[in-house]
Design a protein around this motif. Structure first.
Motif, PDB file in Angstrom:
ATOM      1  N   TYR A  13      15.587  -2.545   6.303  1.00 18.56           N
ATOM      2  CA  TYR A  13      15.091  -3.793   5.563  1.00 18.56           C
ATOM      3  C   TYR A  13      16.035  -4.671   5.024  1.00 18.56           C
ATOM      4  O   TYR A  13      16.812  -4.308   4.490  1.00 18.56           O
ATOM      5  CB  TYR A  13      14.194  -3.204   4.645  1.00 18.56           C
ATOM      6  CG  TYR A  13      12.613  -2.630   4.867  1.00 18.56           C
ATOM      7  CD1 TYR A  13      11.820  -3.231   5.612  1.00 18.56           C
ATOM      8  CD2 TYR A  13      12.635  -1.107   4.874  1.00 18.56           C
ATOM      9  CE1 TYR A  13      10.791  -2.658   6.126  1.00 18.56           C
ATOM     10  CE2 TYR A  13      11.669  -0.595   5.218  1.00 18.56           C
ATOM     11  CZ  TYR A  13      10.457  -1.302   6.010  1.00 18.56           C
ATOM     12  OH  TYR A  13       9.517  -0.435   6.336  1.00 18.56           O
ATOM     13  N   GLY A  16      16.290  -4.792   1.345  1.00 19.76           N
ATOM     14  CA  GLY A  16      17.347  -3.520   0.750  1.00 19.76           C
ATOM     15  C   GLY A  16      18.787  -3.758   0.752  1.00 19.76           C
ATOM     16  O   GLY A  16      19.563  -3.427  -0.135  1.00 19.76           O
ATOM     17  N   LEU A  59      17.042  -5.272  12.369  1.00 15.15           N
ATOM     18  CA  LEU A  59      16.506  -5.050  11.313  1.00 15.15           C
ATOM     19  C   LEU A  59      14.705  -4.509  11.561  1.00 15.15           C
ATOM     20  O   LEU A  59      14.596  -4.703  12.353  1.00 15.15           O
ATOM     21  CB  LEU A  59      16.442  -6.249  10.385  1.00 15.15           C
ATOM     22  CG  LEU A  59      17.836  -6.664   9.735  1.00 15.15           C
ATOM     23  CD1 LEU A  59      17.686  -8.312   9.211  1.00 15.15           C
ATOM     24  CD2 LEU A  59      18.405  -5.723   8.809  1.00 15.15           C
ATOM     25  N   ALA A  60      14.293  -4.141  10.285  1.00 13.25           N
ATOM     26  CA  ALA A  60      12.863  -3.661  10.521  1.00 13.25           C
ATOM     27  C   ALA A  60      11.937  -4.844  11.171  1.00 13.25           C
ATOM     28  O   ALA A  60      11.161  -4.681  11.775  1.00 13.25           O
ATOM     29  CB  ALA A  60      12.451  -3.139   9.318  1.00 13.25           C
ATOM     30  N   CYS A  61      12.567  -6.180  10.558  1.00  9.73           N
ATOM     31  CA  CYS A  61      11.452  -7.451  11.269  1.00  9.73           C
ATOM     32  C   CYS A  61      11.796  -8.110  12.576  1.00  9.73           C
ATOM     33  O   CYS A  61      11.288  -8.723  12.831  1.00  9.73           O
ATOM     34  CB  CYS A  61      11.972  -8.545  10.002  1.00  9.73           C
ATOM     35  SG  CYS A  61      13.604  -8.901  10.099  1.00  9.73           S
ATOM     36  N   ASP A  84      17.783   0.765   2.342  1.00  9.88           N
ATOM     37  CA  ASP A  84      16.148   1.201   3.128  1.00  9.88           C
ATOM     38  C   ASP A  84      16.247   0.969   4.361  1.00  9.88           C
ATOM     39  O   ASP A  84      16.775  -0.190   4.921  1.00  9.88           O
ATOM     40  CB  ASP A  84      15.336   0.415   2.097  1.00  9.88           C
ATOM     41  CG  ASP A  84      13.921   1.036   2.281  1.00  9.88           C
ATOM     42  OD1 ASP A  84      13.826   2.084   2.889  1.00  9.88           O
ATOM     43  OD2 ASP A  84      13.010   0.354   1.535  1.00  9.88           O
ATOM     44  N   PHE A  85      15.542   1.880   5.086  1.00 13.68           N
ATOM     45  CA  PHE A  85      15.084   1.289   6.408  1.00 13.68           C
ATOM     46  C   PHE A  85      13.777   1.918   6.783  1.00 13.68           C
ATOM     47  O   PHE A  85      13.076   2.634   6.216  1.00 13.68           O
ATOM     48  CB  PHE A  85      16.093   1.964   7.482  1.00 13.68           C
ATOM     49  CG  PHE A  85      16.153   3.650   7.609  1.00 13.68           C
ATOM     50  CD1 PHE A  85      15.350   4.217   8.328  1.00 13.68           C
ATOM     51  CD2 PHE A  85      16.827   4.154   6.604  1.00 13.68           C
ATOM     52  CE1 PHE A  85      15.313   5.727   8.435  1.00 13.68           C
ATOM     53  CE2 PHE A  85      16.752   5.765   6.491  1.00 13.68           C
ATOM     54  CZ  PHE A  85      16.145   6.286   7.652  1.00 13.68           C
ATOM     55  N   ASP A  86      13.245   1.368   8.044  1.00 16.02           N
ATOM     56  CA  ASP A  86      12.021   1.608   8.407  1.00 16.02           C
ATOM     57  C   ASP A  86      11.645   2.920   9.217  1.00 16.02           C
ATOM     58  O   ASP A  86      12.679   3.071  10.281  1.00 16.02           O
ATOM     59  CB  ASP A  86      11.514   0.487   9.171  1.00 16.02           C
ATOM     60  CG  ASP A  86       9.720   0.685   9.648  1.00 16.02           C
ATOM     61  OD1 ASP A  86       9.080   1.100   9.033  1.00 16.02           O
ATOM     62  OD2 ASP A  86       9.562   0.472  10.827  1.00 16.02           O
ATOM     63  N   MET A 174      11.071  -0.232  -2.406  1.00 16.30           N
ATOM     64  CA  MET A 174      11.637  -1.584  -2.592  1.00 16.30           C
ATOM     65  C   MET A 174      11.460  -2.205  -3.925  1.00 16.30           C
ATOM     66  O   MET A 174      12.524  -2.850  -4.485  1.00 16.30           O
ATOM     67  CB  MET A 174      10.680  -2.490  -1.698  1.00 16.30           C
ATOM     68  CG  MET A 174      10.898  -2.172  -0.152  1.00 16.30           C
ATOM     69  SD  MET A 174       9.998  -3.511   0.644  1.00 16.30           S
ATOM     70  CE  MET A 174      10.435  -2.791   2.468  1.00 16.30           C
ATOM     71  N   GLU A 177      14.803  -1.648  -5.952  1.00 16.54           N
ATOM     72  CA  GLU A 177      16.096  -2.149  -5.313  1.00 16.54           C
ATOM     73  C   GLU A 177      16.715  -3.151  -5.999  1.00 16.54           C
ATOM     74  O   GLU A 177      17.967  -3.045  -6.398  1.00 16.54           O
ATOM     75  CB  GLU A 177      16.144  -2.522  -3.903  1.00 16.54           C
ATOM     76  CG  GLU A 177      15.488  -1.480  -3.078  1.00 16.54           C
ATOM     77  CD  GLU A 177      15.164  -1.869  -1.704  1.00 16.54           C
ATOM     78  OE1 GLU A 177      14.889  -0.689  -0.802  1.00 16.54           O
ATOM     79  OE2 GLU A 177      14.847  -2.850  -1.297  1.00 16.54           O
TER      80      GLU A 177
END
Length: 337
Positions: A13, A16, A59-61, A84-86, A174, A177
């Motif tokens: 993310y 993050g 990225l997650a997006c 942080d990650f998805d 999140m 963070e």
């Protein structure tokens, strides 16, 4: 100079990773500007965004984020933060954890003395590295069962926003963070810098409740907005030859009124507060640099070294030189932070 690595796992993310990068950039600017009137100093920290091979991270997006290098090529780091990650579910996370390379690398860096931190599912990488010996951890609430199954010897408290020990910090979501980033700045920079960041950004670094022994923040006897603004003004200028009368004039009150309100709110005078800021900054320099005591005194606002030494002894019970010896030569680095 503290070297900070922000690790962006695949599917990270952006928030993050940027929480630490952005706040350390603010801290660098604050420190440079703080000492600019008395000396030209370099930014106190170096922050590098690292990925597995140094390639851009997806990225997650769906966007990509360029990297400064590969984490497996880095050593001699002061702080490592795994963003942080998805991840879809327990099975997907366990598949990620089956690759032991990052955990092995983190364990090696911790053995060298690096502070480790993570948020969200990345907390599992710290657990895989064995970082939570005699520590309390927090993790995403929806991964609680998996965490307890994989690491039964680790004390887990998912109700905490942030869990901290001497050299390991983590946020479960999140939400924690930004606060975690401020706490990391306190760990490797200084309490003064972290306190300024919290005030400048309105981030509460202690969402689980205050831990007053970790930062210089006097116990508030009575909330007073005027005193809070005066504290911020002094924090921005403590290394300069400021006068309390200047602060009062800036805040459009008399010096007597400011002193009276400080005493009622914090139990100390504005000058006492200013001196405490300076002593805390001096303690940090003595711990992390080899500057002569005279130079440290000058950088934190004292042209009279003898007065500084006496004030330092009054506050700590030790001379500056004795204090430096008491914290050990191994913790010192030549750069200002």
């Amino acid at each position: 100079m503290p070297r900070v690595a922000v690790i962006a796992p695949e599917g990270a993310y952006l928030g993050g990773a940027s929480a630490v990068i952005d706040l350390f950039a603010l801290a660098n600017r604050y420190s440079v500007e703080q000492y600019r009137p008395v000396d030209e100093v370099k930014p106190p920290s170096e922050v590098r965004l690292l990925t597995e091979r140094g390639a851009p991270c997806r990225l997650a997006c769906g966007r990509t984020l360029s990297a400064d290098g590969a984490w497996n090529a880095e050593t001699d780091l002061d702080l490592i933060y795994v963003a942080d990650f998805d991840v879809a579910d327990d099975a997907a996370l366990e598949q990620r954890l089956s690759d032991r390379r990052l955990a092995t690398w983190l364990a090696a860096r911790q053995s060298e003395g690096a502070v480790l931190a993570a948020s969200g599912p990345s907390v599992f990488f710290l657990a895989e590295a064995g970082a939570f010996r005699d520590c309390v951890a927090t993790a995403p609430w929806w991964l609680e069962r998996l965490f307890r199954r994989r690491y039964p010897d680790v004390t887990l408290d998912v109700s905490r926003v942030i869990a901290e020990s001497a050299n390991v910090l983590c946020a479960g979501s999140m939400r924690g963070e930004p606060a975690l980033a401020v706490r990391l700045a306190e760990k490797v920079l200084s309490a003064n810098v972290a306190n300024w960041l919290a005030k400048a950004t309105l981030i509460d670094p202690y969402p689980d409740g205050p831990e007053p022994w970790t930062v210089f923040s006097p116990r508030v006897l009575r909330e007073d907005g005027l005193v809070g603004r005066a504290q911020h003004w002094l924090q921005q200028r403590f290394s300069q030859q400021v006068r309390i009368a200047d602060a009062a004039a800036q805040l459009r009150v008399s010096t007597r009124t400011l002193e009276r309100r400080f005493l009622a709110s914090l139990g100390m005078s504005p000058m006492d507060y200013l001196q405490r800021l300076r002593i805390e900054a001096a303690k940090h320099m003595l711990r992390r640099s080899n500057r002569k005591v005279e130079r440290v005194a000058y950088l934190v606002g004292y042209s009279d070294t003898a007065f500084f030494k006496q004030l330092f002894r009054n506050e700590t019970g030790l001379s500056p030189s004795a204090y430096r010896k008491s914290v050990g030569a191994s913790s010192r680095r030549p750069a200002l932070s």
